[in-house]
Design a protein around this motif. Sequence first.
Motif, PDB file in Angstrom:
ATOM      1  N   TYR A   3     -27.549 -35.038  30.112  1.00  0.00           N
ATOM      2  CA  TYR A   3     -27.507 -35.024  31.574  1.00  0.00           C
ATOM      3  C   TYR A   3     -28.804 -34.450  32.131  1.00  0.00           C
TER       4      TYR A   3
ATOM      5  N   THR B 133     -30.513 -33.513  36.198  1.00  0.00           N
ATOM      6  CA  THR B 133     -30.234 -33.450  37.633  1.00  0.00           C
ATOM      7  C   THR B 133     -31.529 -33.264  38.394  1.00  0.00           C
ATOM      8  N   ASP B 134     -31.484 -33.658  39.644  1.00  0.00           N
ATOM      9  CA  ASP B 134     -32.625 -33.521  40.546  1.00  0.00           C
ATOM     10  C   ASP B 134     -32.134 -32.792  41.788  1.00  0.00           C
ATOM     11  N   ASN B 135     -32.474 -31.523  41.886  1.00  0.00           N
ATOM     12  CA  ASN B 135     -32.013 -30.714  43.014  1.00  0.00           C
ATOM     13  C   ASN B 135     -32.636 -31.132  44.338  1.00  0.00           C
TER      14      ASN B 135
ATOM     15  N   VAL C 220     -25.174 -32.017  42.956  1.00  0.00           N
ATOM     16  CA  VAL C 220     -25.268 -32.004  41.500  1.00  0.00           C
ATOM     17  C   VAL C 220     -23.993 -32.529  40.853  1.00  0.00           C
TER      18      VAL C 220
ATOM     19  N   GLN D 169     -24.109 -36.190  40.858  1.00  0.00           N
ATOM     20  CA  GLN D 169     -25.061 -36.704  39.871  1.00  0.00           C
ATOM     21  C   GLN D 169     -24.416 -36.738  38.486  1.00  0.00           C
ATOM     22  N   ILE D 170     -23.631 -35.715  38.171  1.00  0.00           N
ATOM     23  CA  ILE D 170     -22.933 -35.674  36.880  1.00  0.00           C
ATOM     24  C   ILE D 170     -21.908 -36.804  36.806  1.00  0.00           C
TER      25      ILE D 170
ATOM     26  N   GLN E 196     -23.793 -40.119  36.361  1.00  0.00           N
ATOM     27  CA  GLN E 196     -24.355 -40.265  35.024  1.00  0.00           C
ATOM     28  C   GLN E 196     -23.262 -40.516  33.991  1.00  0.00           C
TER      29      GLN E 196
ATOM     30  N   ILE F  34     -28.114 -28.295  32.145  1.00  0.00           N
ATOM     31  CA  ILE F  34     -28.754 -28.613  33.430  1.00  0.00           C
ATOM     32  C   ILE F  34     -28.979 -27.381  34.299  1.00  0.00           C
TER      33      ILE F  34
END
Length: 127
Positions: A2, A4-6, A12, A15-16, A19, A45
């Motif tokens: 995994y 993530t892009d804060n 977040v 995003q999980i 993905q 992450i």
Amino acid sequence: MYTTDNLSGVPVYEQIVRQTEAFILAGIMQPDSPMPSVRSVAAEIAANPNTVQKAYSALLGRGIIYAVPGKGSFVSPDAREKLRAELEKKLESVEQMAAQFADAGIAKQDVLDAVERGYERSHSLAN
């Protein structure tokens, strides 16, 4: 596994979820295979475990994963089919978006190129 892009503006936990869905659709995560533990994903992450748990709860609520008390979470046997069915329902909205793009004067080739980039990004996930 995994990332993530804060700075993306996407929460977040979402995003999980996205993905995980992509991993299942690409065959990276197989039916009945164990999900990574909440703690391991959180460490990977650098996120709060509650954030990962929120993602897992969302997936559980949709039947994409299932939990076995004392053993963890697993990919549902029909997760891929459920995700495909959800996506097939979205095809109608893609058609409507295409009409909006056309109305806005966005070239058909630009839309097709965007779709192609999406497919290429998906294939790079599987490799």
